[in-house]
Design a protein around this motif. Sequence first.
Motif, PDB file in Angstrom:
ATOM      1  N   LEU A 191      -3.373  11.533  10.475  1.00  0.00           N
ATOM      2  CA  LEU A 191      -2.051  10.445  10.086  1.00  0.00           C
ATOM      3  C   LEU A 191      -0.470  11.400  10.272  1.00  0.00           C
ATOM      4  N   VAL A 192      -1.306  13.377   9.781  1.00  0.00           N
ATOM      5  CA  VAL A 192      -0.261  14.136  10.468  1.00  0.00           C
ATOM      6  C   VAL A 192      -0.045  14.003  12.502  1.00  0.00           C
ATOM      7  N   SER A 193      -0.350  14.035  12.860  1.00  0.00           N
ATOM      8  CA  SER A 193       0.365  13.519  14.559  1.00  0.00           C
ATOM      9  C   SER A 193       0.692  12.291  14.515  1.00  0.00           C
ATOM     10  N   ARG A 194       0.163  11.421  13.612  1.00  0.00           N
ATOM     11  CA  ARG A 194       0.901   9.698  14.136  1.00  0.00           C
ATOM     12  C   ARG A 194       2.261   9.757  13.483  1.00  0.00           C
ATOM     13  N   PRO A 232       5.786  17.054   0.369  1.00  0.00           N
ATOM     14  CA  PRO A 232       4.767  15.196   0.209  1.00  0.00           C
ATOM     15  C   PRO A 232       4.854  14.497   1.011  1.00  0.00           C
ATOM     16  N   ASN A 233       4.731  13.746   1.279  1.00  0.00           N
ATOM     17  CA  ASN A 233       4.991  12.181   2.582  1.00  0.00           C
ATOM     18  C   ASN A 233       4.758  11.806   1.501  1.00  0.00           C
ATOM     19  N   ARG A 280       0.933  -1.033  -0.308  1.00  0.00           N
ATOM     20  CA  ARG A 280      -0.497  -0.296   0.190  1.00  0.00           C
ATOM     21  C   ARG A 280       0.916   1.601  -0.252  1.00  0.00           C
ATOM     22  N   VAL A 281       0.811   1.936  -0.999  1.00  0.00           N
ATOM     23  CA  VAL A 281       1.412   3.446  -1.299  1.00  0.00           C
ATOM     24  C   VAL A 281       0.673   4.571  -0.865  1.00  0.00           C
ATOM     25  N   GLU A 313       3.930   3.047   6.996  1.00  0.00           N
ATOM     26  CA  GLU A 313       5.797   3.369   7.405  1.00  0.00           C
ATOM     27  C   GLU A 313       5.978   4.073   6.504  1.00  0.00           C
ATOM     28  N   LEU A 314       6.555   5.574   7.070  1.00  0.00           N
ATOM     29  CA  LEU A 314       7.300   6.803   6.474  1.00  0.00           C
ATOM     30  C   LEU A 314       8.526   6.420   5.913  1.00  0.00           C
TER      31      LEU A 314
END
Length: 79
Positions: free
Chosen positions: A39-42, A49-50, A2-3, A56-57
């Motif tokens: 997602l921002v917090s986690r 972009p991210n 999953r991307v 996983e980041l």
Amino acid sequence: MRVQLLVTKTDFTVANIEREFRDLGIGYQVNYLEDHPELVSRHNLRHSPNILIDGELAFQHQPTETELKAYFQQLKQRH
């Protein structure tokens, strides 16, 4: 695999990254940070972009197509 492309709605790099994903044959999903504060917090995201891969980041910047290709080749070798 999953991307997820995590971007702001005003990020001008989205079209470039999407083109790179398409050129490499990588399926992806776009999520706007404004719509996903969890997602921002986690992931403690402060920029766009991210790219998340399997939750996983993987990138906190706009990777080049060469960087993406190397990353995904490395993933394939591990699996």
